[in-house]
Each structure stands twice: as C-alpha cells, then as structure tokens.
Motif scaffolding. Structure first.
Motif, mmCIF file in Angstrom:
data_model
loop_
_atom_site.group_PDB
_atom_site.id
_atom_site.type_symbol
_atom_site.label_atom_id
_atom_site.label_comp_id
_atom_site.label_asym_id
_atom_site.label_seq_id
_atom_site.Cartn_x
_atom_site.Cartn_y
_atom_site.Cartn_z
ATOM 1 N N GLY A 15 -3.238 6.381 56.495
ATOM 2 C CA GLY A 15 -3.862 6.076 57.777
ATOM 3 C C GLY A 15 -5.098 6.917 58.049
ATOM 4 O O GLY A 15 -6.139 6.398 58.475
ATOM 5 N N ASN B 61 -0.322 8.401 63.348
ATOM 6 C CA ASN B 61 -0.148 8.935 61.999
ATOM 7 C C ASN B 61 0.288 10.389 62.024
ATOM 8 O O ASN B 61 1.128 10.816 61.221
ATOM 9 N N ARG C 268 2.590 7.174 55.396
ATOM 10 C CA ARG C 268 2.502 7.026 56.852
ATOM 11 C C ARG C 268 1.458 7.916 57.520
ATOM 12 O O ARG C 268 1.130 7.710 58.682
#
Length: 306
Positions: free
Chosen positions: A181, A263, A177
C-alpha cells in the motif's frame, strides 16, 4: 518536398513549446526576468503537504522494507552449514526421539535435507543452536538418563522455532498489507501529483514567456498592443488556471485518501499479533523450564546434604 516541409513544421511545433519553457526557465535562473506569475497560497500549502507526505513515505519505507528481507535479524557472526539448515527443529527432534544409540542420534541430527533450507531468522538460529547444545549434552553422557539442561534446551528450541515461524507470518502480513500500500501511494498516487505539479510549472513558464514577449515589444518603443500576443497570453492564462485547479484536485485527493493510515493500522496489527503469539509460546514454555530448574536444584541440594 511538401511532405518534408510538413514534417519540419510538425517538429518545430512540438519543439517550440519546450524551447520556450526552457528559455524562460534559464532566464529566471539567471535573474533576467522581473515578473514571475505567483501561485495561489492555498496551492503552495498543498505542495508543502504533498512534499511532507512523500518524505514520510520514503523514510518509513527505508526502514520497513526490511520486512521483505527474511534475514533482517539473523546474527551476522554465526556460520551455519547446509546440514544445519536442512531440516526443521520439529523434524530433528522427531528423528532424535527414535534413535536408539549415540550413532543413530548423530545420524538423525545430520540427516540430509528433506526440503528447502530452513529460514535464517534470529529465532530459528536460536532454535538450531539450542537443539545442537541439547544433543551435545545428551550424547556425551547417554547413560546418565535425561539431562535437565539438555531437556530444557530441546523444549526451548521447539518454542523458538514457533516464534520464528510467527515472525515470518508477521512479515508476510506486513508485506501484503502495509508495504504494498505505501509503495503504491509513493510510486503511483504521489507520482500523479508530481506530474500534475510539473504541468502547472510548464504552464506558468509558458505564460511568463508570453508576457515577457509582450513586454519586450513595449520596451523597444512599440506602443501598439499585439493582438496575437494578447490572445496567446489569455490562452496561456486560461491553461495556467486550469492546470493549477487540476493539480490542486489531484493533490487534495492524495492527501485525503485513508489508505496510508489504514495501511499503518495493518502494520501495527501484524506486529501485535506476532508479539502476542511469541508471548503465548514463551509463557507456555517458562513454567516447564522453571519446573526442570526447581527439580534439578532440589536434587543438587539433596546430593550436597547426603
């Protein structure tokens, strides 16, 4: 023969722009040009912001990329054997609980691996060291009943393993996550901006080369305006404007995207979840160990008084 000539013309046509840009670039580096087309101020400001964003991504990724390395907090000064890493703490405790003699306990403690080696994290290392200490204490005095320190170490080992597993869960969340990103932004989005800026620079070099060509004619006393060169300059100016506008649009899109901040929020959320889980695990353990400590101290005082 015609095919060879056509091939040669194609090579020349494709090489000529590159050669022209290179020649202009070299002249600029050696101060052999007077005029250099200036970029719009707002475009320059966008470039500065893009460079800053790239620097931020590079610096933070240098640190946070460690979340992809399982052993980033594993003590470098310890040496654990294959058997040490063979089974989970929970499995070892289960095997030890069913042992009826010191020999069986030792056999259970050194049982062959049942799966892949256990994680090399700081908390897992603490868990293994604590359980090993618990076993040593218990095995050296098996007839004395349950040793308080041995019992506390076993419970601490189980809790530390849970904390270690929570850390690994945090790392997986951060990898998927946050790191994915930010690497995408750095290696894709910012790369697009870099290519767009390069196109602007190439276009500017071509424009200034065309202008220099016209200036050279004037410098050599040719007062006439070369219409072909004029047309080339106008075409180069149009291309420069178009490339600048396109690059500005690309940079604005990269700067305005909410992904990096989203992010970062995911990174913080994963850290919060881990620390919350670790707090819950240790908060549940602390009163149990405190109880063992109080009980042992009471027994110690009673024996001193008797």
């Amino acid at each position: 023969m015609d095919k060879v000539q056509a091939f040669g013309k194609n090579i020349t046509a494709s090489f000529s722009p590159f050669a022209t840009r290179t020649q202009q670039y070299v002249k600029e580096q050696f101060g052999q040009t007077e005029d250099k087309t200036e970029l719009p101020q707002d475009y320059i400001e966008l470039e500065k912001r893009i460079d800053a964003l790239k620097q931020v991504h590079q610096k933070l990724l240098q640190v946070t990329s460690q979340y992809s390395n399982e052993a980033y907090d594993y003590p470098p000064n310890i040496r654990e054997s294959f058997n040490d890493l063979g089974r989970t703490i929970t499995e070892k405790v289960h095997l030890l609980s069913s042992a009826t003699s010191p020999a069986e306990a030792q056999a259970a403690f050194t049982a062959p691996p049942s799966a892949k080696p256990q994680p090399k994290t700081f908390n897992h290392a603490i868990a293994r060291a604590s359980l090993a200490g618990s076993q040593v204490l218990q095995s050296t005095n098996p007839s004395a009943g349950e040793d308080p320190l041995s019992s506390a170490l076993e419970k601490y080992a189980l809790a530390s393993e849970k904390v270690g597993e929570a850390r690994l869960a945090q790392d997986r969340q951060i990898q998927s996550r946050f790191l994915t990103g930010w690497n995408t932004t750095l290696n894709t989005n910012l790369m697009f901006a870099t290519r767009a800026r390069k196109n602007v620079e190439n276009s500017r070099l071509m424009l200034d080369a065309k202008k220099a060509k016209q200036g050279d004619k004037a410098h050599h006393g040719d007062g006439t305006i070369d219409e072909e060169v004029r047309a080339e300059i106008e075409q180069a100016e149009d291309d420069f404007v178009n490339q600048t506008e396109e690059a500005a649009g690309v940079m604005k899109n990269v700067l305005d995207t909410p992904e990096p901040l989203r992010n970062l929020a995911e990174l913080i959320a994963a850290q919060v979840e881990f620390h919350k889980k670790a707090y819950e695990i240790l908060s549940e353990l602390a009163p149990v160990v405190d109880g063992l400590q109080v009980e042992q101290e009471a027994g110690y005082r009673k024996n001193r008084e008797s």
